[in-house]
Scaffold this motif. Structure first.
Motif, mmCIF file in Angstrom:
data_model
loop_
_atom_site.group_PDB
_atom_site.id
_atom_site.type_symbol
_atom_site.label_atom_id
_atom_site.label_comp_id
_atom_site.label_asym_id
_atom_site.label_seq_id
_atom_site.Cartn_x
_atom_site.Cartn_y
_atom_site.Cartn_z
ATOM 1 N N ILE A 62 -15.786 32.268 -73.128
ATOM 2 C CA ILE A 62 -14.841 31.206 -73.478
ATOM 3 C C ILE A 62 -13.958 30.843 -72.290
ATOM 4 C CG2 ILE A 62 -12.967 30.541 -75.031
ATOM 5 C CD1 ILE A 62 -15.822 30.762 -76.258
ATOM 6 N N ALA A 63 -13.619 31.825 -71.460
ATOM 7 C CA ALA A 63 -12.846 31.522 -70.253
ATOM 8 C C ALA A 63 -13.633 30.574 -69.351
ATOM 9 C CB ALA A 63 -12.505 32.806 -69.509
ATOM 10 N N THR A 66 -17.062 20.358 -73.316
ATOM 11 C CA THR A 66 -16.557 19.620 -74.467
ATOM 12 C C THR A 66 -17.458 19.778 -75.692
ATOM 13 O OG1 THR A 66 -17.757 17.589 -73.945
ATOM 14 C CG2 THR A 66 -15.609 17.912 -72.875
ATOM 15 N N SER A 67 -16.993 19.243 -76.809
ATOM 16 C CA SER A 67 -17.798 19.263 -78.029
ATOM 17 C C SER A 67 -19.057 18.419 -77.856
ATOM 18 C CB SER A 67 -16.979 18.748 -79.215
ATOM 19 O OG SER A 67 -16.492 17.443 -78.966
ATOM 20 N N THR A 107 -22.703 28.000 -74.569
ATOM 21 C CA THR A 107 -21.410 27.418 -74.185
ATOM 22 C C THR A 107 -21.413 26.958 -72.725
ATOM 23 O OG1 THR A 107 -20.584 29.673 -73.736
ATOM 24 C CG2 THR A 107 -20.057 28.703 -75.879
ATOM 25 N N LEU A 129 -16.095 28.536 -70.402
ATOM 26 C CA LEU A 129 -16.194 27.276 -71.140
ATOM 27 C C LEU A 129 -14.968 26.405 -70.879
ATOM 28 C CD1 LEU A 129 -17.133 26.827 -74.890
ATOM 29 C CD2 LEU A 129 -14.957 25.972 -74.049
ATOM 30 N N GLU A 130 -13.797 26.996 -71.045
ATOM 31 C CA GLU A 130 -12.559 26.236 -70.866
ATOM 32 C C GLU A 130 -12.333 25.873 -69.401
ATOM 33 O OE1 GLU A 130 -10.065 27.975 -74.697
ATOM 34 O OE2 GLU A 130 -9.532 28.648 -72.686
ATOM 35 N N GLY A 131 -12.733 26.767 -68.505
ATOM 36 C CA GLY A 131 -12.538 26.512 -67.091
ATOM 37 C C GLY A 131 -13.335 25.338 -66.575
ATOM 38 N N ARG A 132 -14.528 25.141 -67.118
ATOM 39 C CA ARG A 132 -15.360 24.027 -66.641
ATOM 40 C C ARG A 132 -15.199 22.779 -67.501
ATOM 41 N NH1 ARG A 132 -19.616 27.492 -68.409
ATOM 42 N NH2 ARG A 132 -19.962 28.050 -66.230
ATOM 43 N N GLY A 133 -14.320 22.833 -68.505
ATOM 44 C CA GLY A 133 -14.080 21.652 -69.336
ATOM 45 C C GLY A 133 -15.251 21.307 -70.237
#
Length: 338
Positions: free
Chosen positions: A188-189, A197-198, A86, A191-195
């Motif tokens: 996941i924190a 993407t899929s 991730t 992953l979302e923090g650095r943007g």
């Protein structure tokens, strides 16, 4: 020897099944309580250290080194794999092997995530000493706030107390799941923090079902003369020949500028089957106007979702309104997407 009464055997089997299900439910209830305890802790005592841990990992110049042994080691391997997949470079170092040369895998630019429920494994001592010597930040996941590991760590993520699902409160079950859940939460924190993407995800997952789902439509579509197309005003008899010869169960209809304006499908033919002049009628009168289209840079997984939700089997791929390809559900099946 007389055969046992069939009714008694059935009753015994039912009792056994009931006991197994009740045991499973108790296990899940115990482990669920552990996750609930982490959820509550993240909104109180665990909040600040969790944020500090994500900052340490995010700002590291090197990689995340996950370590542990025993059941914590098994969980650590999975956590390291989740981080790596991730967007957070990570790998696992066994705490016992670290003292026999594997410390050389760890650099001063790295961050260590050490897992130990008790925080007192002697195998961790050399690793912690090494980390202190080279000023390598250590994040500890432990259940003991006053443990040697927690005290030595730069950030201590103290797990709340929870009873193991094991009836003797011995076998690591609830505790292992709690460690895994907290590791996933960190990953996941970040992953979302650095943007992340899929599209980023697809780069790291080129194989298997995930790799197939993350392929681009441009890699799966049929292009050029393979695309079934006819202009407005075409007789249905000619459109049917095109539909049949190309084998996609449809034909796209284009206007004078080459833009897609409609589509004739097997479903359209069935809806007009009783029309006596169907073969001499114009496609303009039979086609479905403004058909669903997609771009060539769409992921295969997204195209599959459109096909399923719209209950159709093919999609025209367009560029600036002009058809450049077509993809059929069977193409996705062959690629392993569906």
């Amino acid at each position: 020897m007389a055969n046992p009464n069939p009714l008694m055997a059935k009753s015994s089997g039912t009792d056994h099944a009931d006991a197994a299900i009740q045991s499973a439910l108790r296990t899940l209830d115990a482990e669920g309580s552990g996750i609930a305890a982490i959820t509550a802790a993240l909104q109180s005592d665990l909040r600040a250290p969790f944020v500090a841990a994500t900052d340490l990992i995010n700002n590291a110049k090197g990689r995340l080194i996950v370590t542990g042994l025993g059941k914590s080691g098994h969980i650590g391997r999975k956590i390291a794999a989740t981080f790596a997949s991730t967007g957070t470079p990570a790998f696992f170092v066994h705490a016992a092997e670290a003292s026999h040369g594997d410390l050389g895998m760890i650099t001063a630019d790295d961050v260590i995530l050490a897992l130990s429920w008790s925080g007192e494994q002697p195998e961790m001592k050399n690793l912690i000493t090494y980390a202190k010597r080279f000023r390598i930040p250590v994040i500890a996941i432990s259940a003991e706030r006053e443990s040697s590991l927690a005290k030595a760590a730069d950030v201590a993520l103290t797990l709340p107390k929870a009873r193991e699902a094991c009836p003797h409160n011995l076998a690591p079950t609830t505790s292992s799941l709690m460690m895994l859940a907290l590791g996933d939460a960190l990953a996941i924190a970040l992953l979302e923090g650095r943007g992340f993407t899929s599209v980023d995800f697809s780069v790291l997952h080129p194989g298997g079902k995930l790799g197939a789902l993350l392929k681009y439509i441009r890699d799966l579509m049929h292009a050029g003369d393979s695309v079934p197309l006819k202009p407005l005003g075409t007789k249905m008899s000619d459109a049917l020949v095109e539909m049949t010869s190309k084998g996609f169960g449809c034909v796209g209809i284009i206007d004078g500028r080459g833009h897609i304006v409609g589509i004739v499908t097997d479903g359209d033919l069935r809806r007009h089957m009783l029309r006596p002049d169907l073969m001499t009628a114009s496609v303009d009168d039979v086609m479905t106007k403004n058909p669903k289209t997609i771009g060539r840079d769409m992921l295969a997984s997204e195209a599959l979702e459109i096909l399923n939700s719209s209950k159709i089997t093919a999609l025209i791929i367009t560029d600036a309104g002009k058809p450049v390809g077509i993809v059929h559900l069977h193409d996705l099946l062959r690629a392993g997407v569906a």
